[in-house]
Write a protein that holds these residues in place. Structure first.
Motif, PDB file in Angstrom:
ATOM      1  N   ILE A 411       0.793  -1.134   0.125  1.00 22.69           N
ATOM      2  CA  ILE A 411       0.080   0.022  -0.010  1.00 22.69           C
ATOM      3  C   ILE A 411       0.857   1.237   0.029  1.00 22.69           C
ATOM      4  CG2 ILE A 411      -1.857  -0.965   1.150  1.00 22.69           C
ATOM      5  CD1 ILE A 411      -0.942   0.206   3.700  1.00 22.69           C
ATOM      6  N   GLN A 412       2.334   1.026  -0.384  1.00 20.16           N
ATOM      7  CA  GLN A 412       2.965   2.264  -0.151  1.00 20.16           C
ATOM      8  C   GLN A 412       2.735   3.334  -1.358  1.00 20.16           C
ATOM      9  OE1 GLN A 412       5.356   3.108   1.803  1.00 20.16           O
ATOM     10  NE2 GLN A 412       5.893   4.943   0.954  1.00 20.16           N
ATOM     11  N   PRO A 413       2.343   2.926  -2.504  1.00 21.99           N
ATOM     12  CA  PRO A 413       1.798   3.840  -3.536  1.00 21.99           C
ATOM     13  C   PRO A 413       0.839   4.608  -2.860  1.00 21.99           C
ATOM     14  CG  PRO A 413       2.307   1.928  -4.414  1.00 21.99           C
ATOM     15  CD  PRO A 413       2.195   1.422  -3.179  1.00 21.99           C
ATOM     16  N   GLU A 414      -0.269   4.167  -2.371  1.00 19.34           N
ATOM     17  CA  GLU A 414      -1.443   4.992  -1.887  1.00 19.34           C
ATOM     18  C   GLU A 414      -1.096   5.768  -0.818  1.00 19.34           C
ATOM     19  OE1 GLU A 414      -5.239   2.847  -1.413  1.00 19.34           O
ATOM     20  OE2 GLU A 414      -4.127   0.934  -2.391  1.00 19.34           O
ATOM     21  N   MET A 415      -0.019   5.250   0.020  1.00 18.58           N
ATOM     22  CA  MET A 415       0.439   6.313   0.930  1.00 18.58           C
ATOM     23  C   MET A 415       1.030   7.323   0.782  1.00 18.58           C
ATOM     24  SD  MET A 415       1.803   3.206   3.625  1.00 18.58           S
ATOM     25  CE  MET A 415       2.530   4.446   4.987  1.00 18.58           C
ATOM     26  N   THR A 416       1.753   7.392  -0.382  1.00 14.66           N
ATOM     27  CA  THR A 416       2.658   8.277  -1.040  1.00 14.66           C
ATOM     28  C   THR A 416       1.478   9.430  -1.486  1.00 14.66           C
ATOM     29  OG1 THR A 416       4.332   6.727  -1.467  1.00 14.66           O
ATOM     30  CG2 THR A 416       4.274   8.950  -2.761  1.00 14.66           C
ATOM     31  N   ARG A 417       0.681   8.800  -2.114  1.00 12.38           N
ATOM     32  CA  ARG A 417      -0.553   9.695  -2.880  1.00 12.38           C
ATOM     33  C   ARG A 417      -1.076  10.552  -1.811  1.00 12.38           C
ATOM     34  NH1 ARG A 417      -5.750   9.161  -3.470  1.00 12.38           N
ATOM     35  NH2 ARG A 417      -5.805   6.857  -2.711  1.00 12.38           N
ATOM     36  N   LEU A 418      -1.429   9.916  -0.577  1.00 14.73           N
ATOM     37  CA  LEU A 418      -2.272  10.658   0.639  1.00 14.73           C
ATOM     38  C   LEU A 418      -1.322  11.556   1.070  1.00 14.73           C
ATOM     39  CD1 LEU A 418      -4.353   7.612   2.164  1.00 14.73           C
ATOM     40  CD2 LEU A 418      -5.065   9.457   0.681  1.00 14.73           C
ATOM     41  N   ARG A 419      -0.010  11.476   1.454  1.00 10.90           N
ATOM     42  CA  ARG A 419       0.912  12.345   1.710  1.00 10.90           C
ATOM     43  C   ARG A 419       0.860  13.548   0.854  1.00 10.90           C
ATOM     44  NH1 ARG A 419       4.273   7.833   2.901  1.00 10.90           N
ATOM     45  NH2 ARG A 419       4.084   7.200   5.207  1.00 10.90           N
ATOM     46  N   GLU A 420       0.889  13.299  -0.397  1.00 11.91           N
ATOM     47  CA  GLU A 420       1.039  14.602  -1.355  1.00 11.91           C
ATOM     48  C   GLU A 420      -0.280  15.216  -1.373  1.00 11.91           C
ATOM     49  OE1 GLU A 420       2.545  17.147  -3.910  1.00 11.91           O
ATOM     50  OE2 GLU A 420       3.605  15.446  -2.789  1.00 11.91           O
ATOM     51  N   LYS A 421      -1.449  14.622  -1.291  1.00 13.24           N
ATOM     52  CA  LYS A 421      -2.882  15.259  -1.519  1.00 13.24           C
ATOM     53  C   LYS A 421      -3.103  16.074   0.080  1.00 13.24           C
ATOM     54  CE  LYS A 421      -7.651  14.111  -1.791  1.00 13.24           C
ATOM     55  NZ  LYS A 421      -8.612  13.077  -2.220  1.00 13.24           N
ATOM     56  N   LYS A 423      -0.743  17.222   2.489  1.00 16.88           N
ATOM     57  CA  LYS A 423       0.556  17.445   2.747  1.00 16.88           C
ATOM     58  C   LYS A 423       0.498  18.943   3.996  1.00 16.88           C
ATOM     59  CE  LYS A 423       1.838  19.969  -1.113  1.00 16.88           C
ATOM     60  NZ  LYS A 423       3.017  20.222  -2.457  1.00 16.88           N
ATOM     61  N   ASN A 424      -0.475  19.427   3.535  1.00 18.79           N
ATOM     62  CA  ASN A 424      -0.760  20.631   4.528  1.00 18.79           C
ATOM     63  C   ASN A 424      -1.975  20.485   5.588  1.00 18.79           C
ATOM     64  OD1 ASN A 424       1.168  22.190   3.063  1.00 18.79           O
ATOM     65  ND2 ASN A 424      -0.464  22.500   1.377  1.00 18.79           N
ATOM     66  N   ASP A 425      -2.577  19.365   5.621  1.00 19.35           N
ATOM     67  CA  ASP A 425      -3.480  19.098   6.568  1.00 19.35           C
ATOM     68  C   ASP A 425      -3.184  17.663   7.270  1.00 19.35           C
ATOM     69  OD1 ASP A 425      -5.628  18.538   8.030  1.00 19.35           O
ATOM     70  OD2 ASP A 425      -7.150  19.053   6.378  1.00 19.35           O
ATOM     71  N   ARG A 426      -2.392  17.827   8.369  1.00 15.30           N
ATOM     72  CA  ARG A 426      -1.883  16.649   8.959  1.00 15.30           C
ATOM     73  C   ARG A 426      -3.163  15.905   9.829  1.00 15.30           C
ATOM     74  NH1 ARG A 426       2.262  14.208  11.097  1.00 15.30           N
ATOM     75  NH2 ARG A 426       3.828  15.747  10.132  1.00 15.30           N
ATOM     76  N   GLU A 427      -4.351  16.459  10.044  1.00 12.90           N
ATOM     77  CA  GLU A 427      -5.441  15.834  10.737  1.00 12.90           C
ATOM     78  C   GLU A 427      -6.183  15.033   9.750  1.00 12.90           C
ATOM     79  OE1 GLU A 427      -9.638  16.925  13.230  1.00 12.90           O
ATOM     80  OE2 GLU A 427      -8.224  18.435  12.838  1.00 12.90           O
ATOM     81  N   ALA A 428      -6.309  15.427   8.645  1.00 16.48           N
ATOM     82  CA  ALA A 428      -6.751  14.781   7.270  1.00 16.48           C
ATOM     83  C   ALA A 428      -5.884  13.771   6.810  1.00 16.48           C
ATOM     84  CB  ALA A 428      -7.155  15.729   6.125  1.00 16.48           C
ATOM     85  N   LEU A 429      -4.837  13.932   6.994  1.00 19.51           N
ATOM     86  CA  LEU A 429      -3.728  13.025   6.519  1.00 19.51           C
ATOM     87  C   LEU A 429      -3.930  11.512   7.536  1.00 19.51           C
ATOM     88  CD1 LEU A 429      -1.261  11.833   4.605  1.00 19.51           C
ATOM     89  CD2 LEU A 429       0.291  12.949   6.361  1.00 19.51           C
ATOM     90  N   ASN A 430      -3.786  12.049   8.671  1.00 18.62           N
ATOM     91  CA  ASN A 430      -4.052  10.714   9.664  1.00 18.62           C
ATOM     92  C   ASN A 430      -5.290  10.162   9.666  1.00 18.62           C
ATOM     93  OD1 ASN A 430      -1.354  11.432  10.936  1.00 18.62           O
ATOM     94  ND2 ASN A 430      -2.113  12.718  12.391  1.00 18.62           N
ATOM     95  N   ARG A 431      -6.445  10.795   9.270  1.00 20.31           N
ATOM     96  CA  ARG A 431      -7.802  10.021   9.258  1.00 20.31           C
ATOM     97  C   ARG A 431      -7.711   9.141   8.025  1.00 20.31           C
ATOM     98  NH1 ARG A 431     -10.390  14.446   9.423  1.00 20.31           N
ATOM     99  NH2 ARG A 431     -10.570  14.618   6.943  1.00 20.31           N
ATOM    100  N   GLU A 432      -7.212   9.688   6.884  1.00 22.97           N
ATOM    101  CA  GLU A 432      -7.198   8.926   5.826  1.00 22.97           C
ATOM    102  C   GLU A 432      -6.266   7.559   5.685  1.00 22.97           C
ATOM    103  OE1 GLU A 432      -8.985   9.362   2.982  1.00 22.97           O
ATOM    104  OE2 GLU A 432      -9.970  10.962   4.086  1.00 22.97           O
ATOM    105  N   MET A 433      -5.115   7.861   6.402  1.00 26.88           N
ATOM    106  CA  MET A 433      -4.305   6.856   6.718  1.00 26.88           C
ATOM    107  C   MET A 433      -4.816   5.560   7.467  1.00 26.88           C
ATOM    108  SD  MET A 433      -1.032   6.987   5.371  1.00 26.88           S
ATOM    109  CE  MET A 433       0.242   8.120   4.671  1.00 26.88           C
TER     110      MET A 433
END
Length: 561
Positions: A411-421, A423-433
């Motif tokens: 799932i590394q490619p999807e994790m990379t995509r989410l970090r890029e998407k 990158k300015n919203d850590r709370e949203a990133l953690n939720r999506e992760m």
């Protein structure tokens, strides 16, 4: 990501701890004690070996008062020497001290070199073990220069299974007789008994206070090389107190009652288990080198290094006219820090061996290693077998770790995509992760949790393989003829580094940026350097563990291909 950082931090922490211990012990040894050494304080009376009854006493300082340095001990008269030989001991006693001045162990050699002499636990003109008697006011019962008579005059030579007694007798003014008996029994092997009897044939009561004085001459250079300082041990109702002699300062006092007290070095110990009258206190300190002098010069046989002193002081007793009192050291152990031999004397004596913070894990590992050696007959093979057993125990956790690493890699490619998407919203990133992990049934903590669980076992085994006397001079195969010493050709540390590199190349490292991945690949080289001076038994364990990890990783890669 956080779990990978935790994993990296854990590995780096282990490397730093091991590297610090190896490099500090080899290149930055502790400084030598200051010239003049340190003097021990006193309980009701302070005891220091000298002539006559082998003790000089001074009244202890008042509570809260500044310690007063002890004066140099007077010359020790030579006296006659008698020898006791048993299967385990070569001991030389002196009629000046009524105790052993030399103690050697024929079953243990000073080095692996052919013809190496036996290990010398003591070689002190001042006495390695001195039975002492004081009277009220802290004076000696026997006048200075008193020499004992000894029976049998020719000493003892005891065959296996034989028993014998060596008796020292001296007369004090006022019709007082002092008798010290050393009793050598068939078992336990590395212990003997000491009984001291004071008989009053005079017309006035006599107050006496018995003490056993254990002295250990420190070999500072050997301690540096071993990375281990000798020290004192006292087991009382408060537990076991351990202090390095170089750290005791002005000394310390442990009030009685006590179960046992003595000294230890890396592989050997000398301990008194008192019996009879209750112990008033144990007093520990350190004396300067050459404390026994003759005409202002060090006496032949006097210690050339600082001497640790452990005094087991009994409560004072009154000897009525026509009466007698006896103080007994139920057992005196002078021998290896071998758990089997210590248990033969007293189960509580097992605590002489201390294997660090994770002792409760290390002792079962040591007992298992001894059991495997009893089957295989070689401690190198026993280490390999123990490593396999540990690997089997942790196999389920390691398998989960491997599966988790592979799932994280998928799932590394999807994790990379989410970090890029995000990158300015850590709370949203953690939720999506978290949603991504739940969707693919992945637990990111499983990548490092098995390692964290195994860390206490690793540190416990590190203590076992670096401190246990079982590995001292124990051969394995080929060029490795001492599992307690470093590999003389550095072959096993290099192989360990290669195996660690192969393991890392085979293991997915998802979630790590390129810098972290490069740092992880530097680890094998760092660990190889750190392990160059480690005991070869410890390196063997790590090498075998890496080989087993490679095999497990290869198996996991094949079935998941």
């Amino acid at each position: 990501m956080e779990s990978k950082r935790l994993l990296l931090a854990t590995i780096l922490s282990i490397a730093i701890i091991l590297g610090y211990q190896a490099i500090a012990a080899r290149f930055f040894p502790p400084p030598e004690p200051a010239p003049g050494g340190r003097a021990a304080p006193s309980p009701a009376a302070s005891v220091a070996p000298s002539a006559g009854d082998a003790a000089t006493a001074t009244t202890g300082p008042a509570p809260g008062a500044a310690p007063v340095a002890a004066a140099p001990a007077p010359a020790v008269p030579q006296g006659e020497r008698v020898t006791v030989r048993t299967e385990q001991y070569e001991m030389v006693f002196s009629t000046a001290t009524a105790g052993p001045v030399e103690v050697r162990l024929p079953d243990y050699r000073a080095s692996k070199e052919p013809g190496a002499p036996p290990v010398a636990l003591a070689d002190l003109a001042e006495g390695a073990l001195v039975p002492t008697l004081l009277v009220p006011g802290g004076q000696r019962l026997l006048p200075p220069g008193t020499l004992y008579t000894v029976e049998p005059a020719g000493g003892l030579v005891l065959e296996p299974g034989q028993e014998g007694t060596l008796t020292f007798t001296a007369e004090a003014p006022g019709g007082v007789r002092v008798v010290n008996r050393y009793i050598f029994e068939a078992a336990p092997q590395y212990a003997f008994r000491l009984e001291q009897t004071v008989t009053n044939s005079g017309g006035q009561p006599v107050g006496v206070q018995a003490a056993w004085v254990l002295r250990h001459a420190r070999d500072v250079e050997a301690e540096r090389a071993a990375g281990y300082s000798s020290g004192a041990l006292v087991r009382s109702v408060a537990g076991v107190r351990r202090e390095d002699f170089e750290d005791v300062g002005q000394g310390f006092r442990v009030p009685g009652p006590v179960d046992w007290a003595g000294w230890q070095e890396k592989y050997f110990a000398g301990v008194v288990l008192p019996r009879g009258p209750q112990v008033e206190a144990v007093v520990v300190g350190e004396q300067p080198a050459g404390s026994a002098v003759t005409g202002g010069a060090p006496q032949s046989g006097a210690a050339t290094g600082p001497v640790g002193v452990v005094q087991v002081v009994y409560q004072a007793a009154q000897v009525a006219p026509g009466g007698s009192v006896t103080a007994s050291a139920g057992q005196i152990y002078m021998g290896p820090k071998d758990v089997g031999e210590l248990r033969k004397v007293d189960p509580r004596l097992e605590q002489v061996i201390h294997l660090g913070f994770f002792h409760w894990i290390a002792m079962p590992l040591l007992l298992t290693l001894r059991w495997l050696h009893g089957i295989l007959g070689n401690y190198g093979l026993a280490i390999i077998a123990l490593t396999i057993l540990i690997k089997l125990v942790f196999w389920p956790l390691t398998a989960k770790q491997i599966r988790s690493s592979k799932a994280m890699a998928r799932i590394q490619p999807e994790m990379t995509r989410l970090r890029e998407k995000y990158k300015n919203d850590r709370e949203a990133l953690n939720r999506e992760m978290m949603q991504l992990f739940r969707k693919h049934n992945v637990n990111p903590l499983m990548g490092c949790l098995p390692l964290l669980v195994q860390i206490p076992v690793f540190f416990a085994l590190y203590q076992v393989l670096s401190q246990s006397i079982e590995l001292r001079h124990a051969p394995f195969a080929g060029w490795i003829q001492d599992l307690s010493a470093m590999d003389p050709y550095y072959a096993t540390p290099i192989l360990m580094g290669v195996s660690m590199f192969v393991t890392q190349r085979m293991t997915p490292m998802p979630g790590m940026d390129p810098t972290q991945q490069k740092l992880m690949l530097i680890m094998p080289a760092m660990m190889s350097v750190f392990f160059l001076w480690m005991p070869s038994g410890l390196v063997l364990y790590w090498l075998v563990m890496n080989v087993l990890q490679i095999a497990q990783q290869a198996y996991a890669n094949r079935i998941s291909a």
